[in-house]
Write an enzyme that holds these catalytic residues in place. Structure first.
Site, PDB file in Angstrom:
ATOM      1  N   ASP A  67       0.807  -1.238   0.069  1.00 31.89           N
ATOM      2  CA  ASP A  67      -0.015  -0.011   0.022  1.00 31.89           C
ATOM      3  C   ASP A  67       0.760   1.215  -0.222  1.00 31.89           C
ATOM      4  OD1 ASP A  67       0.913  -0.712   2.527  1.00 31.89           O
ATOM      5  OD2 ASP A  67      -0.942  -0.976   3.435  1.00 31.89           O
ATOM      6  N   ASN A 136      -7.979  -3.231  13.825  1.00 28.40           N
ATOM      7  CA  ASN A 136      -9.436  -3.238  13.614  1.00 28.40           C
ATOM      8  C   ASN A 136      -9.338  -4.745  12.524  1.00 28.40           C
ATOM      9  OD1 ASN A 136      -8.154  -2.605  11.152  1.00 28.40           O
ATOM     10  ND2 ASN A 136      -9.570  -0.774  11.266  1.00 28.40           N
ATOM     11  N   HIS A 138      -7.489  -5.033   9.877  1.00 30.20           N
ATOM     12  CA  HIS A 138      -7.367  -4.772   8.319  1.00 30.20           C
ATOM     13  C   HIS A 138      -5.880  -5.344   8.053  1.00 30.20           C
ATOM     14  CE1 HIS A 138      -4.940  -0.588   9.560  1.00 30.20           C
ATOM     15  NE2 HIS A 138      -4.046  -1.704   9.205  1.00 30.20           N
ATOM     16  N   GLU A 143     -10.244  -2.341   5.045  1.00 31.76           N
ATOM     17  CA  GLU A 143     -10.619  -1.862   6.359  1.00 31.76           C
ATOM     18  C   GLU A 143     -11.749  -2.916   6.102  1.00 31.76           C
ATOM     19  OE1 GLU A 143      -9.181  -0.195   8.268  1.00 31.76           O
ATOM     20  OE2 GLU A 143      -8.245   1.417   7.328  1.00 31.76           O
TER      21      GLU A 143
HETATM   22  C1  F6R Z   1       1.295  -1.366   6.118  1.00 34.49           C
HETATM   23  C2  F6R Z   1       0.053  -2.194   6.251  1.00 34.49           C
HETATM   24  C3  F6R Z   1      -0.855  -2.283   7.373  1.00 34.49           C
HETATM   25  C4  F6R Z   1      -0.113  -2.461   8.857  1.00 34.49           C
HETATM   26  C5  F6R Z   1      -1.004  -2.710   9.936  1.00 34.49           C
HETATM   27  C6  F6R Z   1      -0.333  -2.979  11.125  1.00 34.49           C
HETATM   28  O1  F6R Z   1       1.888  -1.585   4.910  1.00 34.49           O
HETATM   29  O2  F6R Z   1      -0.347  -2.503   5.202  1.00 34.49           O
HETATM   30  O3  F6R Z   1      -1.866  -3.188   7.229  1.00 34.49           O
HETATM   31  O4  F6R Z   1       0.589  -3.937   8.664  1.00 34.49           O
HETATM   32  O5  F6R Z   1      -1.546  -1.355  10.412  1.00 34.49           O
HETATM   33  O6  F6R Z   1       0.537  -1.859  11.473  1.00 34.49           O
HETATM   34  P1  F6R Z   1       1.830  -1.876  12.684  1.00 34.49           P
HETATM   35  O7  F6R Z   1       2.855  -2.904  12.073  1.00 34.49           O
HETATM   36  O8  F6R Z   1       2.384  -0.602  12.720  1.00 34.49           O
HETATM   37  O9  F6R Z   1       0.956  -2.530  13.944  1.00 34.49           O
END
Ligand code: F6R
Length: 243
Positions: A67, A136, A138, A143
């Site tokens: 992303d 959540n 994702h 989402e």
């Molecule tokens: C990042 C991504 C997000 C993160 C997720 C967890 O490229 O795609 O889905 O993997 O938000 O984030 P952290 O690792 O900061 O808890």
């Protein structure tokens, strides 16, 4: 699904880096799907160390990230391109022309999404996709929703995600409200998926995602339908599941 319990974040990172490095050694010209966020930083640091020791060669690797924020340039220090350069690309011998993220500055949103899907397709798909999980549920920026979004798309980030990301920005108003993300179908077509989770605050979502019903309201739950998922979590993140 294979689950590996690690002692702590460092141990999780080493275990995850071992799996990524095995992939690179087994298939030097592999396509790695990469993630940003706090979870993979330690994994990247470990991979860089092994590269510096001469144990890893990234010269034939291609990478595609999950992303990118919409509206941030590559030079913006909050863009995911910047993150990847900082933690991995600038520190190993990966060919920069073989590293891909959605272009957050693309003028035509729809075209950019189609281009990214076509790119992944032309590479023959992803050999190993590294994933973190949001609180959540994702994955990427898919989402919670009424249905699983299949292809690369541009999403409005949920309030909880904006709140979780605000730690990286000087004020909440600067947190982008939209992002490009690979879709669920693209992620699920990866040959192998490596999920990393750390910390007690992820324990509940780990339980829901991997042991609860498969539902778009917990996007990561779709991973239960993939036949080659490895979950590496530290004790705190795995504290609510029986393994
Ligand atoms: C990042 C991504 C997000 C993160 C997720 C967890 O490229 O795609 O889905 O993997 O938000 O984030 P952290 O690792 O900061 O808890």
């Amino acid at each position: 699904m294979k689950i590996y319990k690690a002692k702590d974040y460092n141990d999780m990172s080493r275990k995850a880096a071992n799996i990524v490095s095995a992939q690179i050694i087994m298939k030097p010209n592999c396509v790695l799907g990469l993630a940003t966020g706090s979870s993979p930083i330690g994994t990247y640091e470990q991979l860089v160390q092994w590269y510096e020791k001469g144990d890893l060669d990234f010269s034939e690797v291609t990478s595609v990230n999950l992303d990118e924020y919409k509206g941030l340039t590559e030079e913006n220090d909050q863009s995911y391109r910047y993150f990847m350069e900082k933690y991995l690309f600038s520190k190993v011998n990966i060919n920069k022309d073989q590293t891909f993220l959605p272009n957050g500055m693309a003028e035509d949103e729809q075209k950019e999404c189609e281009k990214y899907d076509a790119l992944i397709h032309s590479l023959g798909g992803i050999d190993l996709q590294l994933l973190g999980i949001g609180h959540n549920g994702h994955i990427g920026f898919n989402e919670p929703d009424q249905a699983f979004e299949k292809q690369t798309h541009c999403v409005a980030l949920q309030e909880s995600t904006i709140q979780a990301n605000k730690r990286f920005f000087s004020s909440i108003d600067e947190v982008p409200k939209y992002a490009y993300t690979m879709g669920i179908k693209t992620i699920m077509q990866s040959k192998k998926i490596l999920v990393i989770v750390s910390g007690e605050e992820k324990a509940e979502i780990v339980k829901k995602a991997f042991f609860g019903p498969v539902t778009p309201s917990v996007p990561a739950s779709i991973l239960q339908m993939h036949n080659d998922v490895i979950l590496v979590g530290d004790e705190a993140a795995l504290s609510k599941i029986d393994i």
